[in-house]
Every structure is written in structure tokens, then in C-alpha cells.
Write a protein that holds these residues in place. Structure first.
Motif, PDB file in Angstrom:
ATOM      1  N   MET A   1       0.857  -1.189   0.000  1.00 33.53           N
ATOM      2  CA  MET A   1       0.000   0.000   0.000  1.00 33.53           C
ATOM      3  C   MET A   1       0.889   1.234   0.000  1.00 33.53           C
ATOM      4  SD  MET A   1      -3.239   0.739   0.309  1.00 33.53           S
ATOM      5  CE  MET A   1      -3.769   2.359  -0.079  1.00 33.53           C
ATOM      6  N   ALA A   2       0.654   2.109  -0.912  1.00 35.20           N
ATOM      7  CA  ALA A   2       1.456   3.327  -1.014  1.00 35.20           C
ATOM      8  C   ALA A   2       1.002   4.348   0.034  1.00 35.20           C
ATOM      9  CB  ALA A   2       1.310   3.918  -2.405  1.00 35.20           C
ATOM     10  N   ASP A   3       1.915   5.259   0.339  1.00 30.82           N
ATOM     11  CA  ASP A   3       1.566   6.343   1.268  1.00 30.82           C
ATOM     12  C   ASP A   3       0.449   7.178   0.676  1.00 30.82           C
ATOM     13  OD1 ASP A   3       3.557   5.680   3.095  1.00 30.82           O
ATOM     14  OD2 ASP A   3       5.052   6.892   2.071  1.00 30.82           O
ATOM     15  N   HIS A   4      -0.354   7.772   1.544  1.00 30.30           N
ATOM     16  CA  HIS A   4      -1.374   8.709   1.091  1.00 30.30           C
ATOM     17  C   HIS A   4      -1.615   9.745   2.177  1.00 30.30           C
ATOM     18  CE1 HIS A   4      -4.443   6.629   3.549  1.00 30.30           C
ATOM     19  NE2 HIS A   4      -3.876   5.513   3.122  1.00 30.30           N
ATOM     20  N   THR A   5      -2.292  10.835   1.817  1.00 33.75           N
ATOM     21  CA  THR A   5      -2.518  11.918   2.764  1.00 33.75           C
ATOM     22  C   THR A   5      -3.482  11.462   3.863  1.00 33.75           C
ATOM     23  OG1 THR A   5      -4.382  12.827   1.539  1.00 33.75           O
ATOM     24  CG2 THR A   5      -2.186  13.666   0.980  1.00 33.75           C
ATOM     25  N   LEU A   6      -3.367  12.116   5.009  1.00 39.97           N
ATOM     26  CA  LEU A   6      -4.249  11.847   6.144  1.00 39.97           C
ATOM     27  C   LEU A   6      -4.588  13.159   6.826  1.00 39.97           C
ATOM     28  CD1 LEU A   6      -2.374   8.905   7.914  1.00 39.97           C
ATOM     29  CD2 LEU A   6      -4.537   8.736   6.697  1.00 39.97           C
ATOM     30  N   LYS A   7      -5.761  13.216   7.436  1.00 38.82           N
ATOM     31  CA  LYS A   7      -6.064  14.348   8.303  1.00 38.82           C
ATOM     32  C   LYS A   7      -5.208  14.194   9.553  1.00 38.82           C
ATOM     33  CE  LYS A   7     -10.724  15.179   6.762  1.00 38.82           C
ATOM     34  NZ  LYS A   7     -12.125  15.334   7.121  1.00 38.82           N
ATOM     35  N   TYR A   8      -4.888  15.316  10.197  1.00 37.30           N
ATOM     36  CA  TYR A   8      -4.014  15.266  11.374  1.00 37.30           C
ATOM     37  C   TYR A   8      -4.590  14.340  12.433  1.00 37.30           C
ATOM     38  CZ  TYR A   8      -1.113  16.560  15.287  1.00 37.30           C
ATOM     39  OH  TYR A   8      -0.249  16.499  16.348  1.00 37.30           O
ATOM     40  N   GLU A  72       9.146   0.717   6.768  1.00 34.35           N
ATOM     41  CA  GLU A  72       9.305  -0.699   6.408  1.00 34.35           C
ATOM     42  C   GLU A  72      10.637  -1.233   6.951  1.00 34.35           C
ATOM     43  OE1 GLU A  72       7.471  -2.800   4.198  1.00 34.35           O
ATOM     44  OE2 GLU A  72       5.898  -1.405   3.628  1.00 34.35           O
ATOM     45  N   GLU A  73      11.695  -0.429   6.861  1.00 34.56           N
ATOM     46  CA  GLU A  73      13.016  -0.844   7.334  1.00 34.56           C
ATOM     47  C   GLU A  73      13.036  -1.082   8.838  1.00 34.56           C
ATOM     48  OE1 GLU A  73      12.694   2.119   5.470  1.00 34.56           O
ATOM     49  OE2 GLU A  73      13.072   1.041   3.607  1.00 34.56           O
ATOM     50  N   ASP A  74      12.118  -0.427   9.550  1.00 37.48           N
ATOM     51  CA  ASP A  74      12.037  -0.566  11.008  1.00 37.48           C
ATOM     52  C   ASP A  74      11.031  -1.638  11.421  1.00 37.48           C
ATOM     53  OD1 ASP A  74      13.859   1.645  11.535  1.00 37.48           O
ATOM     54  OD2 ASP A  74      12.239   2.922  10.790  1.00 37.48           O
ATOM     55  N   GLY A  75      10.435  -2.299  10.432  1.00 34.90           N
ATOM     56  CA  GLY A  75       9.517  -3.389  10.737  1.00 34.90           C
ATOM     57  C   GLY A  75       8.047  -3.022  10.740  1.00 34.90           C
ATOM     58  N   VAL A  76       7.698  -1.823  10.297  1.00 35.71           N
ATOM     59  CA  VAL A  76       6.294  -1.397  10.252  1.00 35.71           C
ATOM     60  C   VAL A  76       5.913  -1.226   8.784  1.00 35.71           C
ATOM     61  CG1 VAL A  76       4.616   0.346  10.950  1.00 35.71           C
ATOM     62  CG2 VAL A  76       6.532  -0.205  12.463  1.00 35.71           C
ATOM     63  N   SER A  77       5.118  -2.139   8.274  1.00 35.22           N
ATOM     64  CA  SER A  77       4.722  -2.078   6.873  1.00 35.22           C
ATOM     65  C   SER A  77       3.714  -0.953   6.642  1.00 35.22           C
ATOM     66  CB  SER A  77       4.109  -3.402   6.428  1.00 35.22           C
ATOM     67  OG  SER A  77       2.878  -3.610   7.081  1.00 35.22           O
ATOM     68  N   ASP A  78       3.583  -0.545   5.388  1.00 29.63           N
ATOM     69  CA  ASP A  78       2.594   0.487   5.056  1.00 29.63           C
ATOM     70  C   ASP A  78       1.189   0.023   5.425  1.00 29.63           C
ATOM     71  OD1 ASP A  78       4.558   2.132   4.074  1.00 29.63           O
ATOM     72  OD2 ASP A  78       4.156   1.699   1.968  1.00 29.63           O
ATOM     73  N   SER A  79       0.866  -1.234   5.125  1.00 30.62           N
ATOM     74  CA  SER A  79      -0.484  -1.735   5.422  1.00 30.62           C
ATOM     75  C   SER A  79      -0.715  -1.786   6.930  1.00 30.62           C
ATOM     76  CB  SER A  79      -0.711  -3.098   4.797  1.00 30.62           C
ATOM     77  OG  SER A  79       0.208  -4.034   5.277  1.00 30.62           O
ATOM     78  N   GLU A  80       0.309  -2.103   7.706  1.00 28.11           N
ATOM     79  CA  GLU A  80       0.181  -2.104   9.162  1.00 28.11           C
ATOM     80  C   GLU A  80      -0.028  -0.677   9.687  1.00 28.11           C
ATOM     81  OE1 GLU A  80       2.699  -3.739  13.036  1.00 28.11           O
ATOM     82  OE2 GLU A  80       3.544  -3.934  11.024  1.00 28.11           O
TER      83      GLU A  80
END
Length: 84
Positions: A1-8, A72-80
Motif C-alpha cells: 500500500m502506497a503512502d497517502h494523505t491523512l487528516k491530522y 518498512e526498514e524498522d519493521g512497520v509495513s505500510d499496510s500495518e
């Protein structure tokens, strides 16, 4: 899953799931301090918040994730991170 914008507010909710604390009183003006402790090491960054509904750009979210060791390098995937 690619990054996307989020509300604060949504970004903060996702960060809190990874034990990130928001310290409103430590930021300057509209900035808020975000802190996370990993293995006894404290990581912190600041984020601007003029309104809880402000959309945060992808570049800002990437920088926050990188500085708080949530990539991802720290072990937290985009989907997670994004909850998909």
C-alpha cells in the motif's frame, strides 16, 4: 500500500497505536511535539497542527514515520501503519 494523505486527527490516531505521544505544550506556536520510545531510545519530531482536520501531505507523513522509526526498514509495513 502506497503512502497517502491523512487528516491530522487520523495521523495521530495511527501514531498512538505505535505508542507515540503528542505533547502539545512542548511545540512552538502551531507545532506539536511527537515522541516515541523504542528500546530505551527516545525519538521525537514536530508536526504543525493548525486544525485537527488539516490534511497532511505524503512527504510530511513519510518524514514523521522516518523520524519515529515507523518505516518498512524498522519493521512497520505500510499496510500495518495505514490499517489496510
Amino acid at each position: 500500500m502506497a503512502d497517502h494523505t491523512l487528516k491530522y486527527r487520523d495521523l495521530l490516531r495511527r501514531l498512538k497505536a505505535f505508542n507515540v505521544r503528542e505533547i502539545k505544550s512542548r511545540g512552538k506556536g502551531s507545532e506539536r511535539l511527537l515522541q516515541r520510545v523504542v528500546g530505551g531510545v527516545k525519538y521525537s519530531t514536530s508536526a504543525k497542527c493548525h486544525s485537527e482536520g488539516d490534511q497532511k501531505p505524503v512527504a510530511v507523513i513519510r518524514a514523521i514515520r522516518r523520524r519515529l522509526k515507523l518505516t518498512e526498514e524498522d519493521g512497520v509495513s505500510d499496510s500495518e501503519f495505514y490499517g489496510h
